[in-house]
Design a protein around this motif. Structure first.
Motif, PDB file in Angstrom:
ATOM      1  N   ARG A   1       7.776   8.024  -3.382  1.00  0.00           N
ATOM      2  CA  ARG A   1       8.702   7.907  -2.250  1.00  0.00           C
ATOM      3  C   ARG A   1       9.989   7.266  -2.755  1.00  0.00           C
ATOM      4  O   ARG A   1       9.936   6.187  -3.349  1.00  0.00           O
ATOM      5  CB  ARG A   1       8.050   6.980  -1.238  1.00  0.00           C
ATOM      6  CG  ARG A   1       8.347   7.258   0.180  1.00  0.00           C
ATOM      7  CD  ARG A   1       7.599   6.257   1.032  1.00  0.00           C
ATOM      8  NE  ARG A   1       6.355   6.767   1.556  1.00  0.00           N
ATOM      9  CZ  ARG A   1       5.410   5.977   2.058  1.00  0.00           C
ATOM     10  NH1 ARG A   1       5.540   4.675   2.066  1.00  0.00           N
ATOM     11  NH2 ARG A   1       4.317   6.519   2.549  1.00  0.00           N
TER      12      ARG A   1
ATOM     13  N   HIS B   1       4.190   3.285  -3.525  1.00  0.00           N
ATOM     14  CA  HIS B   1       4.698   4.663  -3.527  1.00  0.00           C
ATOM     15  C   HIS B   1       6.037   4.758  -4.261  1.00  0.00           C
ATOM     16  O   HIS B   1       6.506   5.845  -4.559  1.00  0.00           O
ATOM     17  CB  HIS B   1       4.933   5.151  -2.099  1.00  0.00           C
ATOM     18  CG  HIS B   1       3.703   5.547  -1.352  1.00  0.00           C
ATOM     19  ND1 HIS B   1       3.057   6.752  -1.544  1.00  0.00           N
ATOM     20  CD2 HIS B   1       2.993   4.906  -0.381  1.00  0.00           C
ATOM     21  CE1 HIS B   1       2.028   6.835  -0.717  1.00  0.00           C
ATOM     22  NE2 HIS B   1       1.964   5.729  -0.003  1.00  0.00           N
TER      23      HIS B   1
ATOM     24  N   ASP C   1      -0.932   9.314  -0.202  1.00  0.00           N
ATOM     25  CA  ASP C   1      -1.423   9.480   1.167  1.00  0.00           C
ATOM     26  C   ASP C   1      -2.128  10.830   1.258  1.00  0.00           C
ATOM     27  O   ASP C   1      -1.501  11.871   1.047  1.00  0.00           O
ATOM     28  CB  ASP C   1      -0.266   9.425   2.168  1.00  0.00           C
ATOM     29  CG  ASP C   1       0.446   8.082   2.163  1.00  0.00           C
ATOM     30  OD1 ASP C   1      -0.200   7.074   1.847  1.00  0.00           O
ATOM     31  OD2 ASP C   1       1.649   8.058   2.476  1.00  0.00           O
TER      32      ASP C   1
ATOM     33  N   ASP D   1      -3.716   2.222   7.971  1.00  0.00           N
ATOM     34  CA  ASP D   1      -2.940   3.275   7.305  1.00  0.00           C
ATOM     35  C   ASP D   1      -3.980   4.158   6.606  1.00  0.00           C
ATOM     36  O   ASP D   1      -4.132   4.131   5.392  1.00  0.00           O
ATOM     37  CB  ASP D   1      -1.961   2.642   6.306  1.00  0.00           C
ATOM     38  CG  ASP D   1      -1.010   3.668   5.706  1.00  0.00           C
ATOM     39  OD1 ASP D   1      -1.094   4.855   6.072  1.00  0.00           O
ATOM     40  OD2 ASP D   1      -0.185   3.278   4.862  1.00  0.00           O
TER      41      ASP D   1
ATOM     42  N   HIS E   1      -3.747   6.241   3.275  1.00  0.00           N
ATOM     43  CA  HIS E   1      -3.238   5.543   2.089  1.00  0.00           C
ATOM     44  C   HIS E   1      -4.311   5.037   1.116  1.00  0.00           C
ATOM     45  O   HIS E   1      -5.199   4.284   1.492  1.00  0.00           O
ATOM     46  CB  HIS E   1      -2.390   4.357   2.583  1.00  0.00           C
ATOM     47  CG  HIS E   1      -1.746   3.577   1.487  1.00  0.00           C
ATOM     48  ND1 HIS E   1      -0.460   3.822   1.065  1.00  0.00           N
ATOM     49  CD2 HIS E   1      -2.206   2.551   0.716  1.00  0.00           C
ATOM     50  CE1 HIS E   1      -0.154   2.965   0.080  1.00  0.00           C
ATOM     51  NE2 HIS E   1      -1.210   2.180  -0.143  1.00  0.00           N
TER      52      HIS E   1
HETATM   53 ZN   LIG Z   1       0.755   5.316   1.615  1.00  0.00          ZN
END
Ligand SMILES: [Zn+2]
Length: 130
Positions: free
Chosen positions: A39, A62, A71, A122, A125
């Protein structure tokens, strides 16, 4: 045998080799989609503003390249099916363990094998310590 689609492969390719090995094993048994690996700054900070992550760039796993986090969701994804995410995560953690890798999952951040004490869910993840 299920196989990753093009988008999943592209995202998984941005990840650390250990994560790639784990999910290339998982996909042989459970169909799943890789939503995101690496990311960049804009994306990380946009998600932070939306409250979808607790960390700003470049602190997130990330944000490393190759990414130390990925993810992944069972396919087809049903975001309301909490139990399915838990079943999937248990399988992923078990596969990783068999390969000698300890993953931390976003449904059990403190890794105590309890899910009811998790403050920030989450479910897609999974991350590596290093
Ligand atoms: Zn994540």
């Amino acid at each position: 045998m299920p196989r990753f689609g093009k988008k999943s492969k592209e995202q998984l390719d941005t990840c650390n080799e250990k994560l790639r090995r784990v999910f290339n094993e998982v996909i042989k048994t459970v169909d799943c989609s890789v939503l995101e690996g690496h990311r960049d700054k804009d994306r990380q900070n946009a998600l932070y503003k939306e409250g979808k992550t607790k960390v700003k760039y470049p602190s997130g796993r990330h944000n490393k390249l190759p990414s130390l986090a990925v993810d992944v969701v069972p396919y087809p994804v049903d975001w309301s099916d909490r139990e399915r995410f838990h079943l999937f995560a248990g399988f992923v953690l078990g596969v990783a363990n068999q390969m000698g890798h300890i993953l931390r999952w976003g449904g059990d951040w403190n890794q105590n094998w309890q899910v009811n004490d998790n403050k920030f869910d989450d479910f897609p993840h999974f991350e590596l310590k290093e």
